[in-house]
Design a protein around this motif. Structure first.
Motif, PDB file in Angstrom:
ATOM      1  N   SER B 379     -23.359  -2.709 -28.563  1.00 22.28           N
ATOM      2  CA  SER B 379     -23.204  -4.117 -28.916  1.00 22.28           C
ATOM      3  C   SER B 379     -24.568  -4.637 -29.389  1.00 22.28           C
ATOM      4  CB  SER B 379     -22.697  -4.931 -27.734  1.00 22.28           C
ATOM      5  OG  SER B 379     -23.730  -5.110 -26.804  1.00 22.28           O
ATOM      6  N   PHE B 381     -26.334  -7.222 -28.534  1.00 26.23           N
ATOM      7  CA  PHE B 381     -27.252  -7.609 -27.473  1.00 26.23           C
ATOM      8  C   PHE B 381     -28.002  -6.392 -26.932  1.00 26.23           C
ATOM      9  CE2 PHE B 381     -28.254  -8.543 -23.036  1.00 26.23           C
ATOM     10  CZ  PHE B 381     -29.023  -9.679 -23.216  1.00 26.23           C
ATOM     11  N   ILE B 382     -27.236  -5.313 -26.712  1.00 30.99           N
ATOM     12  CA  ILE B 382     -27.861  -4.092 -26.204  1.00 30.99           C
ATOM     13  C   ILE B 382     -28.858  -3.547 -27.222  1.00 30.99           C
ATOM     14  CG2 ILE B 382     -27.361  -1.714 -25.530  1.00 30.99           C
ATOM     15  CD1 ILE B 382     -26.588  -3.843 -23.476  1.00 30.99           C
ATOM     16  N   LEU B 384     -30.651  -5.295 -29.260  1.00 26.58           N
ATOM     17  CA  LEU B 384     -31.861  -6.111 -29.130  1.00 26.58           C
ATOM     18  C   LEU B 384     -32.674  -5.692 -27.911  1.00 26.58           C
ATOM     19  CD1 LEU B 384     -30.525  -9.678 -29.942  1.00 26.58           C
ATOM     20  CD2 LEU B 384     -32.087  -8.294 -31.300  1.00 26.58           C
ATOM     21  N   LEU B 385     -31.974  -5.477 -26.794  1.00 27.57           N
ATOM     22  CA  LEU B 385     -32.654  -5.066 -25.564  1.00 27.57           C
ATOM     23  C   LEU B 385     -33.394  -3.754 -25.787  1.00 27.57           C
ATOM     24  CD1 LEU B 385     -30.442  -5.433 -22.383  1.00 27.57           C
ATOM     25  CD2 LEU B 385     -32.563  -6.562 -22.947  1.00 27.57           C
TER      26      LEU B 385
END
Lengths: 260, 411
Positions: B379, B381-382, B384-385
C-alpha cells in the motif's frame, strides 16, 4: 439522460485532458512492457499506479468537470429535463471517458505485447476491473463533494483530502491500530477494515493474484479462506459495487433538494 | 567312454556354478516370489512375469540374487506388513510393482526393507498405496534409481516416507519420482550420499528431510508443492546445487528450512513461488551463490544465531520481501547480488550500483511483530514508511547492506 451522457462524453473526448490521460497510460504501458521485459514486475508497478493515480485522477477530474460545466448545467436546469438525469448523465460521461482512456491506454500495449498468449492475462483483467471500479467510485465521490460545496477552492480541497485519506491516511491509522492492539486476534478486524476502503480492497484483490505467496504466511489461512472462496470474491465485488451505488444515491438525494 | 563321462561331469560342475535363472509366473510351477527366493542360490536371477502376486513378508537373507520383473508384475501385500525384506550383499531388485502396504503405529512397514546390506541396486520399480516405500537401514554402497512412488497420504501419523534412509552411507538416490507420501526423501545419520535429479511432489510433510547427515550432495532435484517444503537440520558439509524449490505454500511452509547447518554450499538453486524461500536458523559458514529467488513471499529469512552466511551473486526477483532479519549482523554478508527492487544508479557504468542496497524493509520488521499487518502489503502508506526508513534506518539494522548491488540480472 442518454442524450446528456452523450453530450458530456463527446465534450470530454474533444477535450485534450482525456487524450493526455490516455497517452499517459499508453506510454506507461509501453515503457513497462517493452523496457522491463518482465511481465510480473510490470503488473506490480501497474498496480501501484492504479491504486494511486486512478483514484486521484478520478477525483480531480470529477470535481473539475462539475465546476467547469456549471453554466451548461444551469442552462439544462432551465429546460424541462429531470434533475437526476442531468447529473447522472454528466457523471457517467466523465466516468466512461476516464475508464475508456484507462482501458485503451493500458490495453493497447498489452495486446501488442501478446498478452493473450500469456498466463498473466487474468492478473491484467483484474487490474483493469479494479481500475474501472476505482474510476467509477472516485468520480462519484468527487461529484458528491462538488455538489455540496459551491466554493471551488473548498471543493478541490475536500476532494484532495478525501483521496489522501483513503489512499494514505486510512492505511496509517489501520496500521497503528493493528500495532496497538496486537495482543488481540485481529484477523476479522483487518478483513473488515479492508472492506471499508475501496483502495485497500482493490489492492488486496490484485495482490491475491500476484503476491499470494506472501499473503499466505502467518495469517494466510484467514485471507485465503475468505478471499480465495467464491463467497469472498462475491463479497468484495459487492462491496465495490456498493461503493459506487451509495455515492450515486446520495447524489440523487442532494440534487432533489438542492437550490441552484 | 571314460573321457566322455569325465567331460560330462565337468560340464555338470560348470553349469551348476553358472548362474541359473528361475522363472516366476502365476501359472508356472514356481508361482510365488518367496518360493523362488527359497530355491535360489548366490548369483541366480529370478525373473517374474507380469501378473498379480499376493505376497507379503518375502525375505531374502544372505543371498546375492537378482530379481527382475517383466512388465511390472504386481506384488500385492494386501495391507499386511512389509512386502520384501532384504538382508544381503550384491543383490538387485528391478522392474516390479509393489502395492498396498498397510499402515501401523508400531512397525515401519515398507515396500522394500533393506537392512545391513551392501552393494545393492533398487532400480525402476513402481510403488503405489504404500506406507514406507524403500526403507534402508545400516547399509552401504547402494543405488536407488528410477523408482516411482505414488500414495495418498492424508494424516502425518498414519503415513510413512518415500525413500527412508537411516544409519547408512555411500548411497546414490537418482531419478526417482515420489508423490503423495509423508516425507519424500528422508535421511538420518546418513553420510557421503548423492541425491540427484529426483522429483518430490505433493508430499504431506517435507519433500526432503535430513538430520545428522554430513557430506551429502543434493543435485538437480525438484521439490514442488510439499506440505512444509524442505527441511534440513543438524548437518555439516552439505552441497546443494541446481535444485528447484517451487510452490511450497502455507503459513508453516518453506522452500528450504535450514536449521543448524554449517560449512555448506548452496549454488545455482532456484526458489520460485514459495511462502518463505529460505529460512535460516542457527546456520554457520554457508555460501549462497548464483541462486535465483523469484516471486517468493520472503526470499531469505534469517533468524537468530547465524554466523558468516555469505550471499553473493544471487538474483532476487519480484519477491514481496527480499530479506527479513532478526538479530545482529554476525558477519553475515550480502555482496554483488541483483535486486529487482534496487532503485540506485550507476554513474561510472561498471555494472555495480553506486548506492548500497538495503534489503531489509521496515515493513518486514512490522509484519514480524504484527503478522496481520501483511494485509497492508504494497500500500502507498507502507511505501512511504519503507522509503523514509531507507533514508535513515531506525528499526532495521543499519549495517545490513549490499554495498555492491548489480545493475543487471546475473546469468
Amino acid at each position: 439522460m442518454y442524450k446528456i451522457l452523450k453530450y458530456s462524453f463527446f465534450d470530454l473526448t474533444r477535450s485534450s485532458w482525456s487524450y493526455v490521460y490516455f497517452f499517459f497510460y499508453l506510454l506507461l504501458g509501453i515503457t513497462l512492457l517493452f523496457l522491463n521485459n518482465d511481465l510480473s514486475t510490470a503488473v506490480i508497478t501497474l498496480m501501484n499506479v492504479i491504486i494511486m493515480i486512478v483514484p486521484l485522477i478520478g477525483t480531480i477530474f470529477g470535481v473539475m468537470y462539475y465546476y467547469n460545466s456549471r453554466e451548461f448545467t444551469e442552462l439544462l436546469l432551465a429546460q424541462p429535463v429531470k434533475r437526476s438525469s442531468i447529473f447522472l448523465g454528466q457523471y457517467f460521461g466523465v466516468a466512461i471517458s476516464l475508464s475508456l482512456s484507462l482501458i485503451l491506454g493500458l490495453g493497447i500495449p498489452f495486446v501488442a505485447y501478446g498478452l493473450f498468449k500469456s498466463a498473466v492475462i487474468w492478473d491484467f483483467v483484474m487490474l483493469l476491473i479494479t481500475g474501472l471500479f476505482l474510476t467509477l467510485i472516485f468520480s462519484a465521490l468527487a461529484f458528491n463533494i462538488a455538489l455540496s460545496h459551491e466554493n471551488k477552492i473548498k471543493g478541490f480541497g475536500y476532494a484532495i483530502l478525501l483521496w489522501l485519506f483513503l489512499a494514505v491516511i486510512y492505511d496509517g491509522l489501520f496500521l497503528l491500530s493493528l500495532v496497538y492492539f496486537q495482543d488481540y486476534p485481529l484477523d476479522k478486524f483487518s478483513l473488515i477494515a479492508t472492506m471499508f476502503n475501496p483502495i485497500d480492497l482493490s489492492r488486496i484483490l490484485i495482490l491475491l493474484k500476484l503476491d499470494i505467496s506472501a499473503l499466505l504466511s502467518y495469517t494466510g489461512a484467514v485471507f485465503k479462506e475468505f478471499f480465495g472462496t467464491p463467497l469472498g470474491a462475491v463479497t468484495s465485488m459487492g462491496m465495490l459495487i456498493l461503493w459506487v451505488v451509495f455515492p450515486l444515491l446520495r447524489m440523487r438525494q442532494v440534487i432533489r433538494k438542492k437550490d441552484f | 567312454m571314460r573321457k566322455f563321462s569325465f567331460l560330462l561331469f565337468f560340464f555338470f560342475c560348470f553349469s551348476s556354478l553358472q548362474a541359473k535363472e528361475i522363472q516366476v509366473c502365476t501359472s508356472c510351477e514356481v508361482n510365488s516370489l518367496q518360493q523362488a527366493v527359497d530355491m535360489a542360490v548366490d548369483g541366480d536371477v529370478i525373473r517374474i512375469k507380469s501378473g498379480i502376486y499376493k505376497e507379503h513378508g518375502v525375505e531374502i537373507l544372505n543371498k546375492s540374487i537378482k530379481i527382475i520383473g517383466e512388465g511390472y508384475p504386481v506384488i500385492d501385500a494386501e495391507m499386511q506388513g512389509t512386502a520384501i525384506t532384504v538382508k544381503a550383499e550384491n543383490f538387485s531388485i528391478e522392474g516390479i510393482k509393489i502395492i498396498n502396504i498397510g499402515t501401523s503405529h508400531t512397525n515401519d512397514f515398507a515396500a522394500i526393507l533393506v537392512s545391513r546390506s551392501k552393494n545393492f541396486r533398487i532400480v525402476n520399480n513402481r510403488f503405489e498405496n504404500i506406507f514406507f516405500g524403500i526403507l534402508i537401514e545400516r547399509s552401504s554402497a547402494g543405488t536407488i534409481s528410477g523408482n516411482k512412488m505414488k500414495s495418498k497420504s492424508r494424516i502425518q501419523a498414519k503415513s510413512g516416507n518415500g525413500i527412508h534412509m537411516w544409519h547408512s552411507e555411500d548411497l546414490t538416490v537418482k531419478n526417482n519420482e515420489i508423490i503423495g507420501v509423508r516425507d519424500g526423501i528422508y535421511l538420518e545419520f546418513v553420510n557421503n550420499c548423492v541425491i540427484k535429479e529426483n522429483l518430490c511432489k505433493d508430499n504431506l510433510r517435507y519433500g526432503l528431510h535430513f538430520m545428522f547427515s554430513d557430506h551429502n550432495e543434493y543435485l538437480g532435484n525438484t521439490f514442488e508443492n510439499n506440505g512444509a517444503g524442505v527441511a534440513v537440520m543438524y548437518s555439516k558439509f552439505i552441497e546443494m546445487r541446481r535444485n528447484l524449490f517451487r510452490k511450497n505454500w502455507g503459513s508453516a511452509s518453506y522452500g528450504l528450512l535450514l536449521k543448524e547447518i554449517s560449512d555448506s554450499e548452496l549454488i545455482n538453486n532456484t526458489f520460485e513461488d514459495n511462502t518463505i524461500a529460505i529460512s535460516a536458523d542457527n546456520t554457520n559458514r554457508i555460501n549462497y551463490r548464483h541462486n535465483d529467488f523469484i516471486s517468493n513471499g520472503y526470499a531469505v529469512r534469517i533468524r537468530g544465531a547465524c554466523y558468516k552466511n555469505v550471499f553473493t551473486e544471487n538474483n532476487f526477483l519480484a519477491n514481496s520481501f527480499d530479506v527479513a532479519y532478526t538479530g545482529n549482523i554476525n558477519e553475515n554478508e550480502f555482496l554483488k547480488n541483483y535486486w529487482s527492487e534496487y532503485t540506485g544508479y550507476d554513474l561510472d557504468k561498471d555494472g555495480t550500483g553506486d548506492v548500497p542496497y538495503r534489503p531489509v524493509k521496515l515493513f518486514s520488521y512490522l509484519v514480524n511483530r504484527t503478522p496481520e499487518a501483511i494485509i497492508l502489503l504494497r500500500s502507498i502508506f507502507i511505501g512511504l514508511l519503507d522509503f523514509s526508513e531507507k533514508v535513515s534506518p531506525i528499526f532495521t539494522p543499519a549495517e545490513l547492506i549490499d554495498p555492491q548491488p548489480q545493475m543487471r540480472k546475473i546469468k
